[in-house]
Design a protein around this motif. Structure first.
Motif, PDB file in Angstrom:
ATOM      1  N   GLY A 182      59.509  46.279  40.400  1.00 27.41           N
ATOM      2  CA  GLY A 182      60.024  44.957  40.078  1.00 27.41           C
ATOM      3  C   GLY A 182      60.392  44.117  41.277  1.00 27.41           C
ATOM      4  O   GLY A 182      61.086  43.099  41.137  1.00 27.41           O
ATOM      5  N   LEU A 183      59.962  44.502  42.472  1.00 22.86           N
ATOM      6  CA  LEU A 183      60.232  43.685  43.650  1.00 22.86           C
ATOM      7  C   LEU A 183      59.383  42.410  43.599  1.00 22.86           C
ATOM      8  O   LEU A 183      58.293  42.387  43.035  1.00 22.86           O
ATOM      9  N   GLY A 184      59.865  41.368  44.193  1.00 23.50           N
ATOM     10  CA  GLY A 184      59.127  40.113  44.214  1.00 23.50           C
ATOM     11  C   GLY A 184      59.849  39.036  43.452  1.00 23.50           C
ATOM     12  O   GLY A 184      61.089  39.005  43.400  1.00 23.50           O
ATOM     13  N   ALA A 185      59.077  38.171  42.812  1.00 26.39           N
ATOM     14  CA  ALA A 185      59.663  37.058  42.054  1.00 26.39           C
ATOM     15  C   ALA A 185      60.199  37.544  40.711  1.00 26.39           C
ATOM     16  O   ALA A 185      59.923  38.672  40.278  1.00 26.39           O
ATOM     17  N   LYS A 186      60.958  36.682  40.033  1.00 24.27           N
ATOM     18  CA  LYS A 186      61.538  37.038  38.730  1.00 24.27           C
ATOM     19  C   LYS A 186      60.460  37.429  37.733  1.00 24.27           C
ATOM     20  O   LYS A 186      60.649  38.320  36.902  1.00 24.27           O
TER      21      LYS A 186
END
Length: 565
Positions: A182-186
């Motif tokens: 879940g790393l990164g943007a929303k």
């Protein structure tokens, strides 16, 4: 002249058409699905259609506590199946499918060895009919649905810190043991820590191995617990509306695969549950079919009798309702010498020179393990047969010590040279097993389903492992209490511990006494149908060694596989 490699022997096999092998098993053609030239799948309709056929004698192959090199259970299983043919009996062999992680890592394949192999060995060790991949896909579908549920608002109230469902891959890869997703943007999902296990450790694999049919599998998958709410309530695959799609992905994988040995004995290959945290046994459905296809069904259980055999008896037989007629306990000179505590065996390295020298006293020094494992078979009411898996460098004086120990314990015993001589080398063993299987069965489970979880754990620890008792960490106590509250108390126990000792400490050899089993954590495989206490540091994702087998596997100029072992 050098002994040929397993691959060279396998390449020289004279295979029968696989439809002829299936025909010899009495399987009707409408239930068979060819996968290329040398493999077939058999439909589960065979269970009902063969119900009136005579039941075979049910033979389990187990072992003393193994060294890191293994003691040849699969090879003995295959050799015994071939040996029965030399006596004029029809036998079917049932084994697990190898995982490609160990095949490409340090262990090598699991097709047997020498002149007691399942063939084609390349096919068995690499992909086969894709069952492993189907398990991987079904498992990871559920993982994706968990993370999607979190991203879409988490209507079920899953506690992000209490999500127990990880992802799987059929490969050894230590770098994936612990990861962050879940790393990164929303839009890329909810950030959380998770990890990968090897596919053989998947609860989906365990459920597939223990199911009795497609409808039962659908129910088991629906019961899988992926995590808990902030209030401690379990959240299941059924609640995530995923069990149906998972079952669809496993619709073909539920069907056992038919292969053959070098001597054309039928083999059912199905499932490959991990031996440390799952049952370490091939599937119930394969056995239910195999029990109606000949005079003997020979199957194996992973690791020593304290592990695979105990789970075979108390989990697999509890599910299938079948009772074994005899059990083979594989013993080797090198393993008994190792249990003397005088030698250190390391996978991938040559055996110590002193271990290879003739020394019956060293075999005597490791005898406690053999005695205890005979006792572990006997406490389930099953007749044990000790199979001395003979290696070319063994000495007759050392075999004589093993025979003496077995006979003192009242067990039948036979020397078997199936690795070098095939079925002809297993005739003495087949004769001993046939005698044992004729004895009246007094099979009994170690504990009732109704017993509390702690009582089941302590029964296994004290009776099978020889522990003085059990100690529970505070976390383990809380987990056991939670499982009892959530209605999981009637599930059997699948103890997760080292396979290198009867105890939970791999450094304790022989049959140690005066120790306490430490339970540091307890997990529930509700879909598969067992609770597993974790006793020690269990790796559910292996790593590669300094010289993985993958570095030696290639194609030659003719496009043939080389380097596979």
């Amino acid at each position: 002249m050098a002994f040929p490699s397993d691959l060279e022997i396998a390449r020289g096999a004279k295979l029968k058409p696989i439809q002829d092998i299936a025909g010899e098993m009495g399987l009707p053609a409408h239930l068979l699905e060819p996968y290329g030239r040398d493999v077939m799948k058999v439909g589960l309709g065979a269970i009902d259609e063969l119900v009136d056929a005579p039941r075979a004698k049910y033979v389990l192959v187990s072992a003393i506590t193994p060294t890191p090199l293994g003691e040849g259970k699969t090879t003995t299983t295959v050799g015994l199946g071939q040996g029965f043919k030399h006596l004029g009996h029809r036998a079917t062999v049932a084994i697990r499918q190898p995982s490609m992680g160990p095949t490409l890592g340090i262990k090598g394949g699991a097709a047997g060895g020498g002149y007691s192999q399942v063939v084609p060995m390349e096919l068995l060790n690499l992909h086969l009919t894709g069952d492993m991949h189907a398990v991987t896909a079904a498992h990871n579908l559920l993982a994706a649905m968990v993370d999607n549920h979190l991203h879409q608002g988490n209507a079920l109230g899953l506690d992000v810190g209490e999500i127990t469902w990880r992802r799987v891959l059929d490969m050894n890869d230590r770098s994936l043991r612990n990861i962050v997703v879940g790393l990164g943007a929303k839009a890329d999902g909810v950030t959380r820590q998770t990890g990968f296990d090897i596919t053989a450790a998947s609860e989906v694999m365990a459920a597939l191995a223990l199911t009795t049919g497609l409808a039962d599998l659908r129910e088991r998958l629906g019961r899988i617990v992926v995590g808990y709410t902030t209030g401690g309530e379990p959240v299941t695959a059924e609640q995530l509306d995923t069990a149906g799609a998972m079952t669809v992905l496993l619709r073909e994988a539920i069907k056992p695969n038919i292969m053959q040995t070098l001597e054309n004995t039928p083999v059912l290959v199905h499932c490959g549950p991990f031996g440390n945290i799952a049952t370490g046994n091939s599937s119930v459905v394969a056995d239910l079919i195999g029990l109606r296809t000949g005079d003997y069904l020979v199957t194996e259980a992973g690791f020593g009798a304290d592990m695979g055999a105990e789970r075979f008896f108390n989990i697999k037989c509890r599910v299938s309702g079948e009772a074994p007629d005899a059990a083979v306990l594989v013993a080797t000179v090198r393993a008994l010498k190792a249990h003397s505590g005088k030698f250190r065996i390391v996978a991938g390295r040559p055996l110590p020179e002193d271990l290879l020298a003739e020394n019956p006293d060293d075999v005597h020094a490791g005898a406690a393990n053999l005695r205890k494992q005979i006792e572990n078979i006997r406490m389930h009411g099953v007749s044990p047969v000790v199979a001395i898996n003979a290696f070319p460098g063994d000495f007759a004086s050392e075999h004589a010590v093993i025979r003496e120990i077995a006979e003192e314990m009242g067990a039948r015993v036979a020397v078997s040279t199936h690795f070098s001589d095939g079925g002809a080398g297993a005739v003495e063993l087949a004769e001993a097993v046939a005698e044992a299987a004729e004895e009246k069965s007094e099979f009994q489970l170690l504990y009732p389903s109704s017993a509390p979880l702690r009582e089941k754990i302590e029964t296994i620890a004290t009776r099978v492992y020889g522990a003085d008792g059990v100690s529970y960490s505070p976390a383990a106590r809380r987990q056991l209490d939670r499982f009892e509250r959530n209605g999981f108390g009637e599930l059997p126990i699948c103890m997760a511990k080292t396979h290198l000792s009867i105890s939970s400490d791999p450094s304790l050899l022989g049959a140690p006494t005066g120790w306490t089993l430490p339970v540091r954590e307890v997990r529930a495989s509700v879909g598969a149908g067992f609770v597993y206490p974790i006793c020690g540091d269990m790796r559910t994702m292996p790593g590669l060694g300094a010289s993985p087998a993958a570095t030696r596997i290639d194609l030659d100029a003719d496009g043939e596989i080389v380097g596979l072992s």
